[in-house]
Structures are given as structure tokens and as C-alpha cells.
Design a protein around this motif. Structure first.
Motif, mmCIF file in Angstrom:
data_model
loop_
_atom_site.group_PDB
_atom_site.id
_atom_site.type_symbol
_atom_site.label_atom_id
_atom_site.label_comp_id
_atom_site.label_asym_id
_atom_site.label_seq_id
_atom_site.Cartn_x
_atom_site.Cartn_y
_atom_site.Cartn_z
ATOM 1 N N MET A 159 49.550 -64.982 88.137
ATOM 2 C CA MET A 159 49.905 -63.568 88.166
ATOM 3 C C MET A 159 51.092 -63.315 89.091
ATOM 4 O O MET A 159 51.319 -64.050 90.057
ATOM 5 N N SER A 160 51.762 -62.224 88.796
ATOM 6 C CA SER A 160 52.752 -61.710 89.737
ATOM 7 C C SER A 160 52.033 -60.841 90.769
ATOM 8 O O SER A 160 50.853 -60.524 90.625
ATOM 9 N N SER A 161 52.760 -60.443 91.784
ATOM 10 C CA SER A 161 52.143 -59.625 92.843
ATOM 11 C C SER A 161 51.693 -58.266 92.308
ATOM 12 O O SER A 161 50.633 -57.744 92.699
ATOM 13 N N ILE A 162 52.461 -57.693 91.385
ATOM 14 C CA ILE A 162 52.086 -56.391 90.813
ATOM 15 C C ILE A 162 50.826 -56.532 89.965
ATOM 16 O O ILE A 162 49.939 -55.670 89.993
ATOM 17 N N GLU A 163 50.745 -57.623 89.205
ATOM 18 C CA GLU A 163 49.546 -57.858 88.385
ATOM 19 C C GLU A 163 48.324 -58.063 89.270
ATOM 20 O O GLU A 163 47.229 -57.583 88.947
ATOM 21 N N MET A 164 48.484 -58.746 90.373
ATOM 22 C CA MET A 164 47.361 -58.931 91.295
ATOM 23 C C MET A 164 46.894 -57.588 91.858
ATOM 24 O O MET A 164 45.693 -57.339 91.987
ATOM 25 N N MET A 165 47.843 -56.720 92.167
ATOM 26 C CA MET A 165 47.480 -55.387 92.658
ATOM 27 C C MET A 165 46.725 -54.609 91.587
ATOM 28 O O MET A 165 45.731 -53.917 91.880
ATOM 29 N N LEU A 166 47.176 -54.720 90.326
ATOM 30 C CA LEU A 166 46.524 -54.003 89.230
ATOM 31 C C LEU A 166 45.075 -54.442 89.077
ATOM 32 O O LEU A 166 44.153 -53.605 89.075
ATOM 33 N N TRP A 167 44.864 -55.761 88.989
ATOM 34 C CA TRP A 167 43.501 -56.242 88.730
ATOM 35 C C TRP A 167 42.629 -56.164 89.984
ATOM 36 O O TRP A 167 41.411 -56.051 89.875
ATOM 37 N N SER A 168 43.225 -56.183 91.134
ATOM 38 C CA SER A 168 42.439 -55.954 92.354
ATOM 39 C C SER A 168 41.938 -54.514 92.407
ATOM 40 O O SER A 168 40.799 -54.248 92.834
ATOM 41 N N ALA A 169 42.786 -53.573 91.946
ATOM 42 C CA ALA A 169 42.343 -52.177 91.879
ATOM 43 C C ALA A 169 41.203 -52.012 90.879
ATOM 44 O O ALA A 169 40.239 -51.275 91.129
ATOM 45 N N VAL A 170 41.306 -52.716 89.743
ATOM 46 C CA VAL A 170 40.215 -52.665 88.759
ATOM 47 C C VAL A 170 38.938 -53.247 89.352
ATOM 48 O O VAL A 170 37.839 -52.700 89.176
ATOM 49 N N ALA A 171 39.075 -54.363 90.081
ATOM 50 C CA ALA A 171 37.894 -54.969 90.718
ATOM 51 C C ALA A 171 37.250 -54.000 91.698
ATOM 52 O O ALA A 171 36.017 -53.882 91.766
ATOM 53 N N GLY A 172 38.073 -53.279 92.458
ATOM 54 C CA GLY A 172 37.525 -52.312 93.397
ATOM 55 C C GLY A 172 36.844 -51.142 92.717
ATOM 56 O O GLY A 172 35.772 -50.695 93.150
ATOM 57 N N ALA A 173 37.447 -50.650 91.626
ATOM 58 C CA ALA A 173 36.845 -49.528 90.903
ATOM 59 C C ALA A 173 35.511 -49.935 90.283
ATOM 60 O O ALA A 173 34.519 -49.191 90.352
ATOM 61 N N LEU A 174 35.467 -51.124 89.676
ATOM 62 C CA LEU A 174 34.204 -51.602 89.113
ATOM 63 C C LEU A 174 33.196 -51.892 90.216
ATOM 64 O O LEU A 174 31.982 -51.713 90.023
ATOM 65 N N GLY A 175 33.686 -52.336 91.373
ATOM 66 C CA GLY A 175 32.782 -52.553 92.499
ATOM 67 C C GLY A 175 32.143 -51.262 92.966
ATOM 68 O O GLY A 175 30.966 -51.242 93.374
ATOM 69 N N LEU A 176 32.879 -50.156 92.892
ATOM 70 C CA LEU A 176 32.307 -48.862 93.254
ATOM 71 C C LEU A 176 31.188 -48.473 92.286
ATOM 72 O O LEU A 176 30.144 -47.945 92.702
ATOM 73 N N VAL A 177 31.403 -48.743 90.994
ATOM 74 C CA VAL A 177 30.344 -48.482 90.011
ATOM 75 C C VAL A 177 29.110 -49.315 90.340
ATOM 76 O O VAL A 177 27.968 -48.842 90.253
ATOM 77 N N LEU A 178 29.334 -50.574 90.746
ATOM 78 C CA LEU A 178 28.212 -51.436 91.121
ATOM 79 C C LEU A 178 27.478 -50.897 92.348
ATOM 80 O O LEU A 178 26.245 -50.940 92.406
ATOM 81 N N LEU A 179 28.212 -50.399 93.321
ATOM 82 C CA LEU A 179 27.570 -49.834 94.507
ATOM 83 C C LEU A 179 26.714 -48.624 94.156
ATOM 84 O O LEU A 179 25.605 -48.452 94.687
ATOM 85 N N LEU A 180 27.211 -47.777 93.246
ATOM 86 C CA LEU A 180 26.418 -46.629 92.820
ATOM 87 C C LEU A 180 25.156 -47.083 92.086
ATOM 88 O O LEU A 180 24.078 -46.502 92.262
ATOM 89 N N ALA A 181 25.298 -48.120 91.253
ATOM 90 C CA ALA A 181 24.121 -48.648 90.545
ATOM 91 C C ALA A 181 23.133 -49.257 91.529
ATOM 92 O O ALA A 181 21.908 -49.130 91.349
ATOM 93 N N LEU A 182 23.640 -49.915 92.570
ATOM 94 C CA LEU A 182 22.760 -50.486 93.594
ATOM 95 C C LEU A 182 22.011 -49.392 94.341
ATOM 96 O O LEU A 182 20.803 -49.502 94.594
ATOM 97 N N ALA A 183 22.723 -48.319 94.679
ATOM 98 C CA ALA A 183 22.064 -47.198 95.366
ATOM 99 C C ALA A 183 20.995 -46.568 94.478
ATOM 100 O O ALA A 183 19.901 -46.224 94.955
#
Length: 445
Positions: A9-33
Motif C-alpha cells: 500500500m501507499s501511505s494514503i491507502e494505509m490511512m484509508l484502510w486504517s480509518a475503516v479498521a477504526g470505524a469497524l472497531g467502534l461497531v465492535l465496541l458497541l456490540a461488546l457493550a
């Protein structure tokens, strides 16, 4: 064997998919709660499924390789397996979510078959040549998702409104999976706008699916805890007016779908005899326990209501086999006849064994007036009081109530579907019109 992984990946692509990972991680945290708050099996299953969805997105986009370059071998194997495993869990969960075992035989068999295909086929992909392993894994996951999408739409035609949301989630997931597998199979990276589109639709698909799973889990919790609003104030089931409206709409859908179902009536006999011992508060407690036991066996997808004070009705809009009538009738009758501990007037608790009976009538494409259906179901329940199992079915030929354990149901709906009512059943003594008994005052329209 090390399956092919996405290009670097390029640095911009890493930023894009890292943001997706964080957004999906937030959904996981809500499901955990939610799982810790509700403490139900369904909530934990939802959390596990969403975690697998997160892994699918991360492994197929190639972000883990950027963070762990020396782990290409284990990451490649995980990339092959995660899609079929997630698909298998999704189809298994969809079978429970849609109550396929109660409603539709084709739905039940199809979802079970796709689950087994993915469970068995996923590991077999490891035995294929490297250039065919990941395409085969992708084919399994996408085929499974397509079947779930089709059956979700089928469930909407059977009266399940929440299935529209699940169908939308599947519809969004389909292009997301195609895009992610295309990204994983491509020797070069997609353009940044195309990757952003795949990332966005993947995120929307997970959020939509998570919302539908949460809504169904919430619906089930409300029924168990009696928290639903707009229902009978005591039992929290639907009231008589709502049940009549649901039966009318179900009969209209039945003319289009040509599916068979049943209407169940549960009667509590002579509740006034219990008042000197437990009072109205204790009697209300009996009604609440009866409502919960009924819903435990009939499920959230089958509307249940309190038609009047001592009468409950359940609309089983679709059933995959006539034999399920026998099974369900006996389960409900056996559960309701078990003793209940309720508060006594003098303080303390007293054990009461309710005097109940269950009546079931077949619903088919043959048009019947709702008042007639409700009258028949209650009359059959009245007759079931004299039977050992306390559960009876209206025989379509003789127009008499027969114990469900002795009813000739067969393996198909043919006999019941072709039988036509000849004469109305006689109403119970002292109640010439069971549909208007007790506190029922409204018109069934």
C-alpha cells in the motif's frame, strides 16, 4: 502454500484502510457493550459475527501485511479461511434470525446446506493450487451471501418486516465482498477512488447488518422482559385490535404467497375462581408468565397477543410442515400446564397450576373471515379442555376438534389445503360469540 496477498500500500491507502479498521472497531465496541449489558446468547453471537466481518475486511484489504510483513504465510492461510467461516456463521445466524425451522422448510434446508458447504469447503481450499485457492474461497463466500439475500427477500414475503433490513445488508455486502476479493486477487492495487468506494460500501454493509441484528435482539429482549410499548399493559403482547389487523394482513399476503400457516388460541379457564386466593395482582402475574411461556416457544417472528382477558392468540403465518403444528401445540400446552409461583393475598407465594387449553386451526389460501377464524380457534381450545394433552386441532373434514397427537397431518399441506369448511363450530356455553368475550369491545376490522 502461501496464497497471494494484495500488493503493498501507499501511505494514503494505509490511512484509508486504517480509518475503516477504526470505524469497524467502534461497531465492535458497541456490540461488546451490548453483549455485556444484555447478557444474551444472541448478543454474543452478534459480536462474534461482527468480529469475523472485521477480519474479512482487514485480511482482504491487505493492511495486516503492511503491519506484519514477515507473517505472509499465516496471513495468507487466514485470508483463505476467513471468508467461508464468516459466511458459514452468517447463514447459520440467519437461520436463527429468520426462525427458518418454524416458518419455511426450503429456507431451513438451504441455509443449513450453505453452512455445511462453507464449513467443509473452506479448509478444502487449502488443498488447491495457489492460483485457484483464493478464487474458490471467494466463490464459496459470495454464493453463501447470495443465498442469504434471496431467502431474506423470501422472508419479507412471509410477513417479516425486519427481513427487509437484512436483505439490504446482504445487498450492500455483495458488492463489498466482490470488491474486497478483487482487491486481494489483483496483482496491482486498485485506484484510490475505487478503493475508497469499496471501503465505504463495506463499512455501510457491516453497520446495516449490525443494526438489524441489534433490532432483532432488542425485540426478543423486550418480549422476554415485557418492555415493549403500545401493547397490552399487563402482558406486553399485542392487544386484540392489533392482532386482528395482523391476521387480516397475513390473509392478504397468503393469497399472493400461497403459503400455509396456523392460528393458535390459548384459553385460561375459570380465572375468577383464583381471585379469593391470589387476588387480581396474582392473576395478572399468571397472565404475564403465560405470555412469556407462549413467546418462548412460538418465537419473536410469530405475533402473539392477548385477544381478551383469558384468551391469547398466536399467528403462525408460515409453517414449513403440518407436523410442526403437533410439535408446537404440545410444547405450548405442556409448558403452560406447569405450576406457577405467584403472590398470594395473605403474603408469601403460592403454587398454581393453570387450567388451560390450546386450540389450533389451519390457515390456507382459502379466504376466511377473521371473526370466523378466531371463533374456530377458541372453540377448538374449549374442546381441548377435555383432552389429555390439552391441545387440539380443527379437523378440516369432520369439522371437529381432535387431539393434536392423534391428528392425521402427514408430511405435506395437501389434505388440509383442499379441505373446505362446511359448518361453523358451536360456541362455548355461555359465550355465543367468543370473539367478543370479556373486555373485548372493538370491531375486528
Amino acid at each position: 502454500m502461501s496464497p497471494a496477498l494484495p500488493a503493498l500500500m501507499s501511505s494514503i491507502e494505509m490511512m484509508l484502510w486504517s480509518a475503516v479498521a477504526g470505524a469497524l472497531g467502534l461497531v465492535l465496541l458497541l456490540a461488546l457493550a451490548d453483549a455485556f449489558y444484555s447478557r444474551t446468547r444472541a448478543a454474543w453471537q452478534t459480536l462474534a459475527y461482527l468480529a469475523l466481518c472485521w477480519l474479512v475486511v482487514m485480511l482482504l484489504c491487505g493492511l495486516p501485511v503492511e503491519l506484519w510483513p514477515e507473517g505472509k504465510e499465516p496471513l495468507g492461510i487466514a485470508q483463505l479461511l476467513v471468508g467461508p467461516v464468516c459466511a458459514a456463521m452468517g447463514s447459520y445466524g440467519a437461520s436463527k434470525w429468520l426462525s427458518a425451522h418454524q416458518r419455511d422448510h426450503l429456507m431451513k434446508v438451504s441455509l443449513l446446506a450453505m453452512t455445511l458447504v462453507c464449513v467443509i469447503g473452506g479448509p478444502l481450499c487449502l488443498l488447491l493450487a495457489p492460483q485457484w485457492a483464493l478464487p474458490a474461497s471467494a466463490a464459496l463466500a459470495i454464493a453463501n451471501l447470495s443465498v442469504v439475500l434471496w431467502l431474506s427477500v423470501r422472508a419479507t414475503q412471509l410477513g417479516d418486516r425486519l427481513a427487509w433490513g437484512l436483505a439490504l445488508g446482504c445487498l450492500l455486502t455483495l458488492p463489498a465482498q466482490i470488491g474486497l476479493y478483487g482487491l486481494a486477487l489483483s496483482p496491482t492495487r486498485f485506484s484510490l477512488p475505487l478503493q475508497a468506494g469499496v471501503a465505504m460500501i463495506a463499512l455501510l454493509s457491516v453497520v446495516t447488518t449490525a443494526a438489524m441484528l441489534w433490532l432483532r435482539n432488542r425485540q426478543i429482549r423486550q418480549l422476554k422482559r415485557g418492555e415493549a410499548s403500545g401493547r397490552d399493559p399487563i402482558t406486553q403482547l399485542y392487544d386484540g385490535v392489533t392482532m386482528v389487523q395482523k391476521i387480516i394482513r397475513a390473509q392478504r399476503r397468503r393469497r399472493r404467497t400461497r403459503r400455509d400457516g396456523a392460528l393458535m388460541a390459548v384459553l385460561l379457564f375459570e380465572p375468577e375462581n383464583l381471585l379469593p386466593q391470589i387476588g387480581q395482582a396474582g392473576l395478572n402475574e399468571i397472565y404475564i408468565q403465560m405470555a412469556r411461556r407462549i413467546q418462548r416457544h412460538t418465537g419473536a417472528v410469530n405475533p402473539a397477543g392477548r385477544y381478551y382477558d383469558r384468551c391469547f392468540v398466536v399467528l403462525l403465518e408460515t409453517m414449513h410442515s403440518p407436523r410442526w403444528i403437533r410439535t408446537l401445540g404440545l410444547r405450548v400446552a405442556s409448558s403452560l400446564r406447569r405450576p406457577m409461583d405467584v403472590a398470594a393475598l395473605g403474603g408469601g407465594r403460592v403454587r398454581i397450576k393453570p387450567d388451560i387449553a390450546v386450540g389450533i386451526v389451519h390457515l390456507s389460501v382459502i379466504g376466511k373471515d377473521v371473526a370466523q377464524l378466531l371463533h374456530e380457534a377458541q372453540s377448538v381450545a374449549q374442546a381441548a379442555r377435555a383432552m389429555r394433552s390439552r391441545a387440539a386441532l380443527l379437523d378440516p373434514e369432520t369439522r371437529t376438534a381432535v387431539p393434536v397427537e392423534h391428528a392425521e397431518l402427514g408430511s405435506s399441506w395437501h389434505a388440509l389445503r383442499n379441505a373446505t369448511p362446511q359448518t361453523p363450530l358451536r360456541a362455548e356455553p355461555g359465550n355465543p360469540n367468543p370473539g367478543r368475550t370479556g373486555r373485548q369491545r372493538h370491531k375486528p376490522a
